[in-house]
Design a protein around this motif. Structure first.
Motif, PDB file in Angstrom:
ATOM      1  N   ALA A 146       0.823  -1.218   0.000  1.00 40.35           N
ATOM      2  CA  ALA A 146       0.000   0.000   0.000  1.00 40.35           C
ATOM      3  C   ALA A 146       0.853   1.263   0.000  1.00 40.35           C
ATOM      4  N   ASP A 147       2.048   1.206   0.587  1.00 41.62           N
ATOM      5  CA  ASP A 147       2.909   2.392   0.640  1.00 41.62           C
ATOM      6  C   ASP A 147       3.383   2.825  -0.748  1.00 41.62           C
ATOM      7  N   TYR A 148       3.357   1.923  -1.699  1.00 40.21           N
ATOM      8  CA  TYR A 148       3.717   2.310  -3.071  1.00 40.21           C
ATOM      9  C   TYR A 148       2.781   3.388  -3.607  1.00 40.21           C
ATOM     10  N   ASP A 149       1.563   3.406  -3.110  1.00 39.77           N
ATOM     11  CA  ASP A 149       0.553   4.336  -3.611  1.00 39.77           C
ATOM     12  C   ASP A 149       0.545   5.661  -2.862  1.00 39.77           C
ATOM     13  N   GLN A 150       1.485   5.838  -1.940  1.00 41.03           N
ATOM     14  CA  GLN A 150       1.547   7.071  -1.144  1.00 41.03           C
ATOM     15  C   GLN A 150       2.664   7.963  -1.663  1.00 41.03           C
ATOM     16  N   PRO A 151       2.345   9.015  -2.446  1.00 39.25           N
ATOM     17  CA  PRO A 151       3.387   9.914  -2.954  1.00 39.25           C
ATOM     18  C   PRO A 151       4.245  10.458  -1.811  1.00 39.25           C
ATOM     19  N   GLY A 152       5.545  10.407  -2.026  1.00 44.43           N
ATOM     20  CA  GLY A 152       6.472  10.887  -1.011  1.00 44.43           C
ATOM     21  C   GLY A 152       6.972   9.817  -0.071  1.00 44.43           C
ATOM     22  N   SER A 153       6.314   8.651  -0.045  1.00 44.99           N
ATOM     23  CA  SER A 153       6.783   7.569   0.810  1.00 44.99           C
ATOM     24  C   SER A 153       8.087   7.006   0.263  1.00 44.99           C
ATOM     25  N   GLY A 154       8.835   6.335   1.118  1.00 41.35           N
ATOM     26  CA  GLY A 154      10.086   5.747   0.674  1.00 41.35           C
ATOM     27  C   GLY A 154       9.897   4.750  -0.449  1.00 41.35           C
ATOM     28  N   LEU A 155       8.862   3.915  -0.339  1.00 40.04           N
ATOM     29  CA  LEU A 155       8.606   2.931  -1.394  1.00 40.04           C
ATOM     30  C   LEU A 155       8.209   3.596  -2.707  1.00 40.04           C
ATOM     31  N   HIS A 156       7.418   4.661  -2.630  1.00 37.60           N
ATOM     32  CA  HIS A 156       7.009   5.358  -3.851  1.00 37.60           C
ATOM     33  C   HIS A 156       8.223   5.978  -4.542  1.00 37.60           C
ATOM     34  N   ARG A 157       9.114   6.593  -3.772  1.00 39.64           N
ATOM     35  CA  ARG A 157      10.306   7.207  -4.354  1.00 39.64           C
ATOM     36  C   ARG A 157      11.255   6.147  -4.913  1.00 39.64           C
ATOM     37  N   ARG A 158      11.363   5.030  -4.202  1.00 41.33           N
ATOM     38  CA  ARG A 158      12.196   3.934  -4.704  1.00 41.33           C
ATOM     39  C   ARG A 158      11.645   3.390  -6.002  1.00 41.33           C
ATOM     40  N   LEU A 159      10.334   3.231  -6.058  1.00 45.82           N
ATOM     41  CA  LEU A 159       9.697   2.702  -7.258  1.00 45.82           C
ATOM     42  C   LEU A 159       9.924   3.624  -8.450  1.00 45.82           C
ATOM     43  N   THR A 160       9.768   4.916  -8.242  1.00 46.40           N
ATOM     44  CA  THR A 160       9.982   5.882  -9.326  1.00 46.40           C
ATOM     45  C   THR A 160      11.410   5.821  -9.845  1.00 46.40           C
ATOM     46  N   GLU A 161      12.369   5.704  -8.921  1.00 46.97           N
ATOM     47  CA  GLU A 161      13.772   5.584  -9.316  1.00 46.97           C
ATOM     48  C   GLU A 161      14.006   4.310 -10.124  1.00 46.97           C
ATOM     49  N   LEU A 162      13.433   3.210  -9.686  1.00 42.19           N
ATOM     50  CA  LEU A 162      13.583   1.949 -10.414  1.00 42.19           C
ATOM     51  C   LEU A 162      12.994   2.042 -11.813  1.00 42.19           C
ATOM     52  N   TRP A 163      11.811   2.628 -11.928  1.00 44.08           N
ATOM     53  CA  TRP A 163      11.199   2.784 -13.250  1.00 44.08           C
ATOM     54  C   TRP A 163      12.126   3.537 -14.198  1.00 44.08           C
ATOM     55  N   ASP A 164      12.704   4.624 -13.714  1.00 39.59           N
ATOM     56  CA  ASP A 164      13.609   5.411 -14.554  1.00 39.59           C
ATOM     57  C   ASP A 164      14.798   4.576 -15.001  1.00 39.59           C
ATOM     58  N   ARG A 165      15.367   3.810 -14.083  1.00 41.53           N
ATOM     59  CA  ARG A 165      16.555   3.009 -14.404  1.00 41.53           C
ATOM     60  C   ARG A 165      16.222   1.874 -15.365  1.00 41.53           C
ATOM     61  N   ILE A 166      15.082   1.231 -15.162  1.00 42.77           N
ATOM     62  CA  ILE A 166      14.692   0.141 -16.064  1.00 42.77           C
ATOM     63  C   ILE A 166      14.413   0.683 -17.462  1.00 42.77           C
ATOM     64  N   ARG A 167      13.737   1.829 -17.541  1.00 42.98           N
ATOM     65  CA  ARG A 167      13.482   2.442 -18.845  1.00 42.98           C
ATOM     66  C   ARG A 167      14.793   2.747 -19.572  1.00 42.98           C
ATOM     67  N   GLU A 168      15.757   3.287 -18.844  1.00 42.70           N
ATOM     68  CA  GLU A 168      17.048   3.621 -19.450  1.00 42.70           C
ATOM     69  C   GLU A 168      17.706   2.388 -20.053  1.00 42.70           C
ATOM     70  N   VAL A 169      17.676   1.289 -19.319  1.00 43.10           N
ATOM     71  CA  VAL A 169      18.299   0.064 -19.819  1.00 43.10           C
ATOM     72  C   VAL A 169      17.545  -0.463 -21.032  1.00 43.10           C
ATOM     73  N   LEU A 170      16.228  -0.468 -20.981  1.00 44.73           N
ATOM     74  CA  LEU A 170      15.444  -0.924 -22.130  1.00 44.73           C
ATOM     75  C   LEU A 170      15.656  -0.015 -23.341  1.00 44.73           C
ATOM     76  N   ASP A 171      15.774   1.280 -23.100  1.00 42.27           N
ATOM     77  CA  ASP A 171      15.986   2.226 -24.195  1.00 42.27           C
ATOM     78  C   ASP A 171      17.264   1.920 -24.972  1.00 42.27           C
ATOM     79  N   HIS A 172      18.275   1.437 -24.266  1.00 38.90           N
ATOM     80  CA  HIS A 172      19.586   1.233 -24.887  1.00 38.90           C
ATOM     81  C   HIS A 172      19.916  -0.243 -25.117  1.00 38.90           C
ATOM     82  N   ALA A 173      18.966  -1.111 -24.874  1.00 43.80           N
ATOM     83  CA  ALA A 173      19.205  -2.542 -25.075  1.00 43.80           C
ATOM     84  C   ALA A 173      19.334  -2.852 -26.568  1.00 43.80           C
ATOM     85  N   PRO A 174      20.203  -3.793 -26.922  1.00 45.77           N
ATOM     86  CA  PRO A 174      20.348  -4.159 -28.334  1.00 45.77           C
ATOM     87  C   PRO A 174      19.071  -4.761 -28.895  1.00 45.77           C
TER      88      PRO A 174
END
Length: 216
Positions: free
Chosen positions: A10-38
């Motif tokens: 449930a904490d993922y759905d709370q903007p500003g929570s540690g889990l929400h911020r961690r999730l946003t960071e992970l999304w950005d990193r995964i997108r970056e890797v997919l963007d540059h994947a062969p």
């Protein structure tokens, strides 16, 4: 008292929570890797995948979505069902959700070495020795040039510097590691070595939970 890992999400759905911020960071990193994947097929595995929130929302809108074959392994059938429903609603036919112990190497034998390996929500819930062992196994789970995404809190004892050293010993180079000030505890490492054979029938770690580690 046993933690309810379904309610924990449930904490993922709370903007500003540690889990929400961690999730946003992970999304950005995964997108970056997919963007540059062969070009070509991509294999993805996710250990202790929970409700699939680290991966499924990214794949749902990414141009490489149809190139991905993914296996998400989660012990709690309630969380697995949420992940399975989310993948189906997004039309991600290549995403498989498996109910089972994510620590078992046999869960991944037919999908490794993988291009993306997610070990998120694990290192803060297992013993230090098991973290080291799991990092060693990442050199069998991950393809050359592939990427491991992992999380670990930056509170004391802060094991992140040691974890980075362990990844280096196994042939990984850092792509991004959050600082203690960021408060999100996200690490990304790329594998530059040659994958080892995955040992069959091995339990990589015991998921004991953060509460048990701090208050045994």
């Amino acid at each position: 008292m046993t933690k309810d890992w379904y309610a924990w999400h449930a904490d993922y759905d709370q903007p500003g929570s540690g889990l929400h911020r961690r999730l946003t960071e992970l999304w950005d990193r995964i997108r970056e890797v997919l963007d540059h994947a062969p070009a070509g097929p991509l294999r993805v595995i996710s250990l202790c995948a929970g409700q699939g929130r680290d991966l499924i929302p990214v794949l749902a809108t990414h141009s490489r979505r149809d190139d991905v074959t993914a296996r998400l392994v989660e012990l709690d059938p309630r969380n697995a069902e949420v992940a399975r429903k989310a993948a189906a609603e997004a039309g991600l036919c290549g995403v498989e959700v498996v109910v089972g112990d994510a620590a078992l190497t046999d869960r991944y034998a037919d999908l490794v070495p993988a291009d993306l390996v997610l070990v998120c929500g694990v290192f803060g819930n297992i013993a230090e020795a098991d973290i080291r062992t799991t990092v060693r196994h990442c050199a069998a789970l991950c393809a050359t040039g592939g990427t491991v995404f992992w999380t670990r809190h930056r509170r004391e004892p802060d094991l992140v510097p040691a974890i980075c050293d362990w990844f280096a010993e196994e042939g990984f180079t850092p792509v991004a590691v959050s600082s203690p000030a960021d408060g999100v505890g996200v690490g990304v490492h790329r594998f530059t070595g040659a994958p080892r054979p995955l040992e069959p029938g091995v339990t990589m770690f015991e998921f004991v939970g953060h509460d048990h580690l701090t208050h045994p």
